[in-house]
Write a protein that holds these residues in place. Structure first.
Motif, PDB file in Angstrom:
ATOM      1  N   ASP A 198       0.800  -1.230   0.000  1.00 20.66           N
ATOM      2  CA  ASP A 198       0.000   0.000   0.000  1.00 20.66           C
ATOM      3  C   ASP A 198       0.827   1.271   0.000  1.00 20.66           C
ATOM      4  N   HIS A 209      -8.194   1.584  -7.171  1.00 21.07           N
ATOM      5  CA  HIS A 209      -6.764   1.484  -7.472  1.00 21.07           C
ATOM      6  C   HIS A 209      -6.528   1.460  -8.979  1.00 21.07           C
ATOM      7  N   THR A 244      -3.998  -0.056 -11.574  1.00 22.20           N
ATOM      8  CA  THR A 244      -2.989  -1.112 -11.624  1.00 22.20           C
ATOM      9  C   THR A 244      -2.592  -1.368 -13.075  1.00 22.20           C
ATOM     10  N   THR A 263       1.908  -4.227  -8.918  1.00 26.09           N
ATOM     11  CA  THR A 263       0.662  -3.485  -9.044  1.00 26.09           C
ATOM     12  C   THR A 263       0.892  -2.022  -9.383  1.00 26.09           C
ATOM     13  N   TRP A 318      -4.656  -6.012  -3.311  1.00 30.27           N
ATOM     14  CA  TRP A 318      -5.656  -5.212  -4.014  1.00 30.27           C
ATOM     15  C   TRP A 318      -6.589  -6.096  -4.836  1.00 30.27           C
TER      16      TRP A 318
END
Length: 382
Positions: free
Chosen positions: A110, A258, A260, A318, A353
């Motif tokens: 994170d 998110h 990615t 990610t 995630w």
């Protein structure tokens, strides 16, 4: 976390079609669930937070991403290996090392997504000992994934004499050629340096979120191309029975808050045989331009580093891209440049995630799985 070299049991009474036939194996390559994909217009115009970093920030604050193995930690690791040899007790049963690595894991998932662990004495260890300890360290961060059709969980980044121009069947990590900016097919990639090259083989990393922000600000038209799921990625012959030789994906995704990306230009440039057969469309001119803009922008923003013997580089696939310069090895009998590689899955159930892919909730998601090929742990490249 998973014990060393032990398949992970998954309590799933009725596996979905995309899951491997044998539970505990790597999920493999998949197309996204297209109905879950957000259009470019819904992507953030600017990503904010700790995942967005610059070269200058890391250069000026090395303590936030560089970590040194102490003598006490190394002794604990070596004692754990001795116990593993004698009893088969998992190397992950090391308390102080575990606490040291868990804090780094949180920052990888994170935060900045970058960590450099320096000072493992691999020069006095056998390859077998280095590999076992490295895999044990890796399982604190996630679950090991198969990296190729042979089921290699322990990868070897080493020049095996393969022809880098044969990109439709050769993986570039097995050559001495340059690797352009990319992200591998896991949540975390780890590299342990056993031997350095005579020249080159140096590493470049960039925050994919800083990269997205920059492209979005400078070339929003290119950002839209990269977020459009009409890119074809070559499986390079590493597919299971009944699967196509390619997957159709985007370069960037926005899902569950998110952004990615899993991307490698060698995999989108090597599909010519399928294009010639009329099975998929060729790269458009704007896609070719997007590839170049992404690479040029990443080069402009990247942090350059040289891995020393005993260094472990950990990157979040990610939200971090990495690249490598071409290299030249020492003449025999000196050892060739040799890095041990891990691809690791960090499941959603353990803080990873969510992704718009059918294996998002799978324990060993991502990687490369061909049929029911079992995991193998070769001690050298093959």
């Amino acid at each position: 976390m998973a014990p060393i070299a032990t398949p992970v049991a998954v309590d799933t009474p009725t596996p979905a079609p995309w899951k491997p036939a044998v539970q505990g194996l790597t999920s493999g390559q998949h197309e996204p669930v297209f109905s879950l994909l957000e259009p470019y217009e819904n992507f953030p115009k600017k990503i904010e937070g700790p995942t967005v970093w610059t070269r200058e920030e890391l250069t000026e604050n090395p303590s936030v991403w560089k970590h040194q193995w102490t003598d006490e930690l190394i002794t604990e690791v070596e004692d754990a290996y001795t116990a593993f040899e004698a009893t088969g007790k998992p190397i992950t049963a090391i308390t102080k090392v575990h606490a040291f690595l868990r804090e780094i894991r949180a920052s990888l998932i994170d935060g900045r997504g970058v960590a450099l662990l320096q000072g493992l004495p691999v020069d006095r260890w056998s390859v077998q000992k280095s590999a076992a300890i490295y895999i044990g360290i890796g399982t604190v961060f996630g679950y090991t994934l198969s990296q190729n059709g042979k089921g290699h969980v322990l990868g070897h980044v080493k020049d095996l004499g393969n022809d880098p121009t044969q990109i439709h069947k050769v993986r570039i990590y097995s050559t001495a050629a340059r690797q352009f900016f990319h992200a591998d097919a896991g949540d975390i990639v780890g590299l342990l340096c056993l031997h350095r090259a005579k020249e080159g083989g140096e590493s470049d990393i960039v925050s994919a979120h800083n990269l997205w922000n920059t492209i979005q600000a400078e070339r929003p038209d290119i950002a839209k191309v990269l977020a459009t799921p009409n890119w074809y990625f070559d499986r390079k012959g590493e597919q299971s029975e009944g699967q196509n030789g390619w997957v159709k994906k985007a370069v960037f995704y926005y899902y569950d808050g998110h952004v990615t990306s899993h991307y490698d230009p060698y995999f989108v440039k090597s599909t010519g045989r399928y294009v010639e057969a009329g099975l998929i469309p060729a790269l458009s001119e704007v896609q070719k331009e997007a590839i170049q803009v992404l690479e040029d922008t990443a080069q402009r923003l990247a942090l350059h580093m040289i891995l020393q013997v005993g260094d472990i580089q950990l990157l979040a696939d990610t939200h971090v891209f990495h690249a490598r310069t071409a290299f030249v090895d020492y003449a025999p009998p000196a050892p060739r440049r040799h890095l041990l590689r891990l691809w690791l899955s960090t499941p959603v159930a353990e803080g990873g995630w969510k992704r718009p892919f059918p294996d998002s909730d799978y324990i060993k998601r991502g990687g490369i799985q061909v049929n029911s090929q079992v995991e193998t742990y070769p001690l050298d490249g093959e």
